[in-house]
Design a protein around this motif. Sequence first.
Motif, PDB file in Angstrom:
ATOM      1  N   GLU A  59      40.791  47.803  32.581  1.00  0.00           N
ATOM      2  CA  GLU A  59      40.581  46.351  32.571  1.00  0.00           C
ATOM      3  C   GLU A  59      40.773  45.774  31.168  1.00  0.00           C
ATOM      4  O   GLU A  59      41.303  44.666  31.023  1.00  0.00           O
ATOM      5  CB  GLU A  59      39.193  46.017  33.119  1.00  0.00           C
ATOM      6  N   TYR A  64      42.102  41.659  32.326  1.00  0.00           N
ATOM      7  CA  TYR A  64      41.553  41.023  33.524  1.00  0.00           C
ATOM      8  C   TYR A  64      40.580  41.982  34.214  1.00  0.00           C
ATOM      9  O   TYR A  64      40.735  43.198  34.122  1.00  0.00           O
ATOM     10  CB  TYR A  64      42.652  40.685  34.548  1.00  0.00           C
ATOM     11  N   ILE A  66      39.406  43.585  37.695  1.00  0.00           N
ATOM     12  CA  ILE A  66      40.065  43.851  38.975  1.00  0.00           C
ATOM     13  C   ILE A  66      39.083  43.567  40.105  1.00  0.00           C
ATOM     14  O   ILE A  66      37.868  43.666  39.924  1.00  0.00           O
ATOM     15  CB  ILE A  66      40.626  45.291  39.047  1.00  0.00           C
ATOM     16  N   HIS A 107      49.187  38.558  34.962  1.00  0.00           N
ATOM     17  CA  HIS A 107      48.118  38.554  35.969  1.00  0.00           C
ATOM     18  C   HIS A 107      48.547  39.209  37.288  1.00  0.00           C
ATOM     19  O   HIS A 107      47.757  39.296  38.220  1.00  0.00           O
ATOM     20  CB  HIS A 107      47.618  37.128  36.229  1.00  0.00           C
ATOM     21  N   LEU A 125      45.670  38.801  39.867  1.00  0.00           N
ATOM     22  CA  LEU A 125      44.334  38.847  39.267  1.00  0.00           C
ATOM     23  C   LEU A 125      43.766  37.468  38.969  1.00  0.00           C
ATOM     24  O   LEU A 125      42.608  37.368  38.570  1.00  0.00           O
ATOM     25  CB  LEU A 125      44.371  39.708  38.004  1.00  0.00           C
TER      26      LEU A 125
END
Length: 183
Positions: A59, A64, A66, A107, A125
Amino acid sequence: MMLDERMEDYFEITVKSILKSLSEANNTNNTEIYYYGSKVKYGFNLNKGATDKELRNFETKIGYKIPSDYKEFLQYTNGLEFQNDDAKILDIKEILECYEIFDYPKHMIIIATSLSSQLHIAINLLSSENDNNIYVVDPIADDYFISIKSDFTEFLNRFLSCYGSDYWNWGLDTSDKVLKIEE
């Protein structure tokens, strides 16, 4: 028969219940299905699950969080290969390789492939938790990621049930798209 008695035969579909059923089916060595007109052995290779540290590092690298259902999958099995070699759900290392190789929006992470990598399956994401966050793209021919109108749990259930075939093309709605290359 009362409704409650009939409902006992049904269970909530979760990542854990899907993978538990898959493991049980995988342990019976004689399961065969028809796949694109040929009889094939139905089986999967499950990897060892990712550790909490591996997931935190993942991450951090992508920048981002998850979705929780996808994280649950990675904790159970860090990737999954179909024995037919036509499809796979990528492990973290493979995801990060795709993340570096392909010029996709940051993303959108590629989590699976189908049709011998002719199709990439991605999680958006930016979508909210348990939203329709799964998209598909042909890395060569398509200009857009197309939503397949499911969250990861639903995708996993369907993808395993159809043995990695591109079930989302069986009635594709192309109205929800994300541009493949960032400008």
